[in-house]
Enzyme design. Structure first.
Site, PDB file in Angstrom:
ATOM      1  N   GLY A  83      39.314  31.937  40.545  1.00  0.00           N
ATOM      2  CA  GLY A  83      39.582  31.720  39.119  1.00  0.00           C
ATOM      3  C   GLY A  83      39.606  33.018  38.334  1.00  0.00           C
ATOM      4  CB  CYS A  84      37.265  35.864  38.176  1.00  0.00           C
ATOM      5  SG  CYS A  84      35.849  34.913  37.565  1.00  0.00           S
ATOM      6  CB  THR A  85      41.625  36.733  41.353  1.00  0.00           C
ATOM      7  OG1 THR A  85      40.474  37.335  41.962  1.00  0.00           O
ATOM      8  CG2 THR A  85      42.879  37.481  41.781  1.00  0.00           C
ATOM      9  CB  ALA A 117      41.733  39.594  36.210  1.00  0.00           C
TER      10      ALA A 117
END
Length: 152
Positions: free
Chosen positions: A43-45, A48
């Site tokens: 999710g964070c990738t 970003a």
């Protein structure tokens, strides 16, 4: 959690490029501060990379972007380099800034509770006040949601 009209908490954090970044560095400009749980997770990738891809649109609208997580500078450097991220990643290892913004929360996963970052972002206006807040954002929709707001 902070709301529109609130003063943004001042902060100074170490960045992935070895510098220190402060809220005051962006005086007179708008700043998107996005809080995310962990470097190099799915999710964070997604979040970003979407922000990376939309950064030219944000910049053209006079908005700078910084990402904040409790990961170390070393972790941020690996994440930045792996995905060619084009905005600063700030290390809030003691989560003091996340707490000041009200995004350090109790979370639960698989019946286990723990403290962590609630994926949220804040648009700070040129005077250092919260212009808009997005709590509990969905990673894959975050950049588009912010861009839609900015384009009004």
């Amino acid at each position: 959690m902070l709301s529109p009209g609130d003063a943004a908490p001042d902060f100074t954090l170490p960045a992935d490029d070895g510098s220190s970044v402060s809220l005051g560095d962006f005086a007179g400009r708008r700043l998107l501060v996005y809080f995310y749980p962990k470097d190099d997770t799915p999710g964070c990738t997604t979040q970003a990379c979407d922000l990376r891809d939309d950064l030219p649109a944000f910049t053209s609208l006079g908005v700078d972007v910084v990402g904040v997580s409790p990961d170390s500078v070393k972790s941020h450097v690996k994440f930045r380099d792996k995905y060619d991220l084009n905005f600063p990643l700030l290390a809030d290892e003691d989560h003091a800034v996340a707490e000041a913004f009200g995004v350090w929360k109790e979370k639960s996963m698989y019946g286990r509770t723990f403290m962590g970052i609630e994926r949220s972002s804040f648009l700070i206006d040129a005077e250092g006040r919260i212009e808009q807040a997005w709590p509990k954002v969905k990673a894959g929709k975050h950049a588009a949601m912010v861009k839609e707001y900015l384009e009004g």
